[in-house]
Design a protein around this motif. Sequence first.
Motif, PDB file in Angstrom:
ATOM      1  N   SER A   1       0.848  -1.191   0.000  1.00  0.00           N
ATOM      2  CA  SER A   1       0.000   0.000   0.000  1.00  0.00           C
ATOM      3  C   SER A   1       0.883   1.239   0.000  1.00  0.00           C
ATOM      4  O   SER A   1       1.975   1.237   0.575  1.00  0.00           O
ATOM      5  N   MET A   2       0.400   2.300  -0.645  1.00  0.00           N
ATOM      6  CA  MET A   2       1.134   3.564  -0.680  1.00  0.00           C
ATOM      7  C   MET A   2       0.239   4.691  -0.220  1.00  0.00           C
ATOM      8  O   MET A   2      -0.944   4.730  -0.575  1.00  0.00           O
TER       9      MET A   2
ATOM     10  N   LYS B   1      -2.724  -1.099  -3.490  1.00  0.00           N
ATOM     11  CA  LYS B   1      -3.792  -0.169  -3.128  1.00  0.00           C
ATOM     12  C   LYS B   1      -3.223   1.095  -2.511  1.00  0.00           C
ATOM     13  O   LYS B   1      -2.050   1.177  -2.171  1.00  0.00           O
ATOM     14  N   MET B   2      -4.107   2.087  -2.383  1.00  0.00           N
ATOM     15  CA  MET B   2      -3.751   3.346  -1.747  1.00  0.00           C
ATOM     16  C   MET B   2      -4.165   3.298  -0.281  1.00  0.00           C
ATOM     17  O   MET B   2      -5.262   2.837   0.044  1.00  0.00           O
TER      18      MET B   2
ATOM     19  N   GLY C   1      -5.819   4.231   2.984  1.00  0.00           N
ATOM     20  CA  GLY C   1      -7.008   5.022   3.273  1.00  0.00           C
ATOM     21  C   GLY C   1      -8.078   4.926   2.223  1.00  0.00           C
ATOM     22  O   GLY C   1      -9.165   5.482   2.392  1.00  0.00           O
ATOM     23  N   GLU C   2      -7.804   4.206   1.137  1.00  0.00           N
ATOM     24  CA  GLU C   2      -8.777   4.099   0.050  1.00  0.00           C
ATOM     25  C   GLU C   2      -9.799   3.018   0.355  1.00  0.00           C
ATOM     26  O   GLU C   2      -9.458   1.950   0.866  1.00  0.00           O
ATOM     27  N   ASP C   3     -11.068   3.282   0.035  1.00  0.00           N
ATOM     28  CA  ASP C   3     -12.116   2.287   0.180  1.00  0.00           C
ATOM     29  C   ASP C   3     -11.921   1.243  -0.907  1.00  0.00           C
ATOM     30  O   ASP C   3     -12.013   1.559  -2.102  1.00  0.00           O
ATOM     31  N   PRO C   4     -11.621  -0.028  -0.553  1.00  0.00           N
ATOM     32  CA  PRO C   4     -11.362  -1.051  -1.566  1.00  0.00           C
ATOM     33  C   PRO C   4     -12.558  -1.360  -2.448  1.00  0.00           C
ATOM     34  O   PRO C   4     -12.410  -1.958  -3.510  1.00  0.00           O
ATOM     35  N   ASN C   5     -13.771  -0.926  -2.025  1.00  0.00           N
ATOM     36  CA  ASN C   5     -14.972  -1.212  -2.805  1.00  0.00           C
ATOM     37  C   ASN C   5     -15.290  -0.112  -3.816  1.00  0.00           C
ATOM     38  O   ASN C   5     -16.263  -0.209  -4.559  1.00  0.00           O
TER      39      ASN C   5
END
Length: 223
Positions: free
Chosen positions: A99-100, A174-175, A177-181
């Motif tokens: 994650s970044m 993924k980023m 804090g990003e919502d994976p949905n």
Amino acid sequence: MDRFWNWNQASDHRELTINGIIAKDSWINDDIAPQIFQAELNDGHGPIDLWINSPGGDCTAAGQIYTMLMEYPDDINVKISGIAASAASVIAMAGTTVSMAPPALMMIHNPLTIVGGQEQDLNKAAQMLAETKEAIINAYVLKTNLPREKISTMMDKQTWMNVNKAIQLGFADKMLGEDPNVTNCYSYSEPENQMVMLNKLQPTTKSTIPVKSLQKRLSLLSH
């Protein structure tokens, strides 16, 4: 001993931080630092959150850490808070997930060294660099599934990647804090967005529709 890593095991999960230059003193002639890192890695169990903020450093140290993390039996959740450049990007490839942070950067480039001497010494150094590059590419390919030639070219050009580009190319998942949905299509240009959609469709679609036909339909849908 140059200590560029730190453990925090006070909470319910293990947390490892790699910060700053990786091994200012090379691990090639250091028998102590690698043993300490390995012992501390094995002195516990369960998933590890690995936070990275490093401009890179010694390829030998990065390669050893990568291997140790790959052999760890539980998940390694890599989280790049600022930068994972050069050798630090190799360590990041050991992550079960990578994650970044939104403003984080990743950079890959060719290995380098400083050498002096006669022609044969320079030739040996050039051969060593070529083999080191191939070894690093092995780690990138295993994570991204990109062709070796493409990764080699990216290293030749010294490629910088923000989180969206890193995800697109497979260096990150993924980023933070990003919502994976939620899929943020506006993070990509139109051609990149189409490729992301194609990559998602192709593995799960049993249709025999040619890729060019799918691209044409996506183009029509985007207008």
